[in-house]
Design a protein around this motif. Structure first.
Motif, mmCIF file in Angstrom:
data_model
loop_
_atom_site.group_PDB
_atom_site.id
_atom_site.type_symbol
_atom_site.label_atom_id
_atom_site.label_comp_id
_atom_site.label_asym_id
_atom_site.label_seq_id
_atom_site.Cartn_x
_atom_site.Cartn_y
_atom_site.Cartn_z
ATOM 1 N N LEU A 3 5.202 -6.605 -5.754
ATOM 2 C CA LEU A 3 5.525 -5.501 -4.922
ATOM 3 C C LEU A 3 6.862 -5.216 -5.605
ATOM 4 N N GLY A 4 7.634 -6.092 -5.726
ATOM 5 C CA GLY A 4 9.003 -5.810 -6.455
ATOM 6 C C GLY A 4 8.811 -5.187 -7.682
ATOM 7 N N GLN A 5 7.934 -5.789 -8.494
ATOM 8 C CA GLN A 5 7.492 -5.142 -9.908
ATOM 9 C C GLN A 5 7.136 -3.841 -9.761
ATOM 10 N N ILE A 6 6.544 -3.306 -8.896
ATOM 11 C CA ILE A 6 5.860 -1.988 -8.535
ATOM 12 C C ILE A 6 6.927 -1.254 -8.138
ATOM 13 N N HIS A 7 7.743 -1.719 -7.442
ATOM 14 C CA HIS A 7 8.852 -0.828 -7.015
ATOM 15 C C HIS A 7 9.653 -0.473 -8.189
ATOM 16 N N ALA A 8 9.966 -1.611 -8.989
ATOM 17 C CA ALA A 8 10.967 -1.319 -9.997
ATOM 18 C C ALA A 8 10.192 -0.343 -11.011
ATOM 19 N N MET A 9 8.909 -0.259 -11.360
ATOM 20 C CA MET A 9 8.212 0.561 -12.360
ATOM 21 C C MET A 9 8.288 1.796 -11.693
ATOM 22 N N LYS A 10 8.109 2.122 -10.436
ATOM 23 C CA LYS A 10 7.982 3.501 -10.017
ATOM 24 C C LYS A 10 9.264 4.108 -10.160
ATOM 25 N N LYS A 11 10.475 3.492 -10.073
ATOM 26 C CA LYS A 11 11.771 4.086 -10.462
ATOM 27 C C LYS A 11 11.915 4.578 -11.795
ATOM 28 N N LEU A 12 11.258 3.895 -12.664
ATOM 29 C CA LEU A 12 11.290 4.293 -14.027
ATOM 30 C C LEU A 12 10.106 5.322 -14.605
ATOM 31 N N VAL A 13 9.024 5.248 -13.650
ATOM 32 C CA VAL A 13 8.076 6.433 -13.922
ATOM 33 C C VAL A 13 8.596 7.847 -13.487
ATOM 34 N N LEU A 29 0.983 -1.405 0.147
ATOM 35 C CA LEU A 29 0.029 -0.301 -0.139
ATOM 36 C C LEU A 29 0.953 1.183 -0.081
ATOM 37 N N GLN A 30 2.119 1.209 0.679
ATOM 38 C CA GLN A 30 2.871 2.387 0.785
ATOM 39 C C GLN A 30 3.533 2.731 -0.650
ATOM 40 N N GLU A 31 3.792 1.652 -1.349
ATOM 41 C CA GLU A 31 4.383 1.875 -2.774
ATOM 42 C C GLU A 31 3.438 2.448 -3.603
ATOM 43 N N ILE A 32 1.889 2.177 -3.561
ATOM 44 C CA ILE A 32 1.005 2.799 -4.487
ATOM 45 C C ILE A 32 0.127 4.011 -3.995
ATOM 46 N N GLU A 33 0.554 4.311 -2.880
ATOM 47 C CA GLU A 33 0.091 5.400 -2.140
ATOM 48 C C GLU A 33 0.484 6.700 -2.956
ATOM 49 N N TRP A 67 -2.497 -2.357 -13.176
ATOM 50 C CA TRP A 67 -2.704 -3.572 -13.282
ATOM 51 C C TRP A 67 -2.186 -4.528 -12.365
ATOM 52 N N ASN A 68 -0.972 -4.414 -11.988
ATOM 53 C CA ASN A 68 -0.278 -5.126 -10.800
ATOM 54 C C ASN A 68 -1.062 -4.999 -9.382
ATOM 55 N N THR A 69 -1.637 -3.824 -9.134
ATOM 56 C CA THR A 69 -2.427 -3.570 -7.815
ATOM 57 C C THR A 69 -3.707 -4.436 -8.008
ATOM 58 N N GLY A 70 -4.359 -4.522 -9.122
ATOM 59 C CA GLY A 70 -5.662 -5.273 -9.132
ATOM 60 C C GLY A 70 -5.368 -6.655 -9.291
ATOM 61 N N HIS A 71 -4.338 -6.998 -9.589
ATOM 62 C CA HIS A 71 -4.020 -8.628 -9.877
ATOM 63 C C HIS A 71 -3.893 -8.870 -8.471
ATOM 64 N N VAL A 72 -2.985 -8.479 -8.029
ATOM 65 C CA VAL A 72 -2.667 -8.847 -6.431
ATOM 66 C C VAL A 72 -3.727 -8.970 -5.643
#
Length: 150
Positions: A139-149, A17-21, A41-46
Motif C-alpha cells: 500500500l505504501g509502495q502504491i501511494h508513493a508511485m501515485k505521487k510520481l505518476v 482499494l481507495q488508492e487504486i480506485e 503488479w502490486n495490486t495483483g501481488h497483494v
C-alpha cells in the motif's frame, strides 16, 4: 484479539482499494524509476500473496486463476507478462471478494499451529499478521508511485 485482527484487515483493504480506485490503465502500468514494479503488479501481488497466506492458494483455494502466481508471485515483474492479464478493476473486485472470505475465517483458526513454520511463523494467526504487514508495505509502495505518476 481476533476481532482486532479482522478489523485491521478491513481497514487496510479499504485503504488499499481507495488508492487504486479511479486509476486509468496508463497510470497503473507506469513504473517509476527506482521501483521494481508498477501499481498494476502490486495490486495483483497483494491479492495473490494474501490468498496464499490466508487460503492456501493454489492447492487449497480455487478462487484465483492458477496463472496469478506466474503473473504476480514473488520475483515476477510486469515486463515478463504474456497472455491475458486481469485489469486493475478486475483485481480490485477480487480483493473485495477476498476480504469477504477472510472475514469468514473462524477466529479459533488463528491459534492453529502450521504444519511447518513459514518465514519463521508458527501459527495461522502469525501468518495472518504477516499478510497484513505485507499488504501495508505494498500500500505504501502504491501511494508513493501515485505521487510520481501524477
Amino acid at each position: 484479539m481476533s476481532e482486532l485482527l479482522f478489523k485491521q484487515f478491513a481497514l487496510t483493504r479499504r485503504n488499499f482499494l481507495q488508492e487504486i480506485e479511479g486509476l486509468d490503465p496508463e497510470q497503473a502500468s507506469f513504473q517509476p524509476e527506482g521501483f521494481n514494479n508498477n501499481i498494476h503488479w502490486n495490486t495483483g501481488h497483494v491479492l495473490t500473496v494474501t490468498e496464499q497466506f490466508m487460503m492456501g492458494y493454489p492447492k487449497k483455494s480455487n478462487h484465483l486463476p492458477e496463472n496469478y502466481i506466474e503473473l504476480f508471485g514473488k520475483g515476477t515483474r510486469p515486463s515478463d507478462w504474456t497472455g491475458n492479464v486481469p485489469s486493475v478493476e478486475e483485481l480490485a473486485n477480487q480483493l473485495k471478494a477476498q476480504l469477504e472470505r477472510i472475514n469468514e475465517v473462524p477466529a479459533s483458526m488463528l491459534d492453529q499451529k502450521l504444519k511447518q513454520p513459514i518465514l519463521g511463523l508458527e501459527t495461522f494467526g502469525e501468518l495472518a499478521n504477516m499478510a497484513l504487514f505485507h499488504e501495508s508495505y505494498h500500500l505504501g509502495q502504491i501511494h508513493a508511485m501515485k505521487k510520481l505518476v501524477k
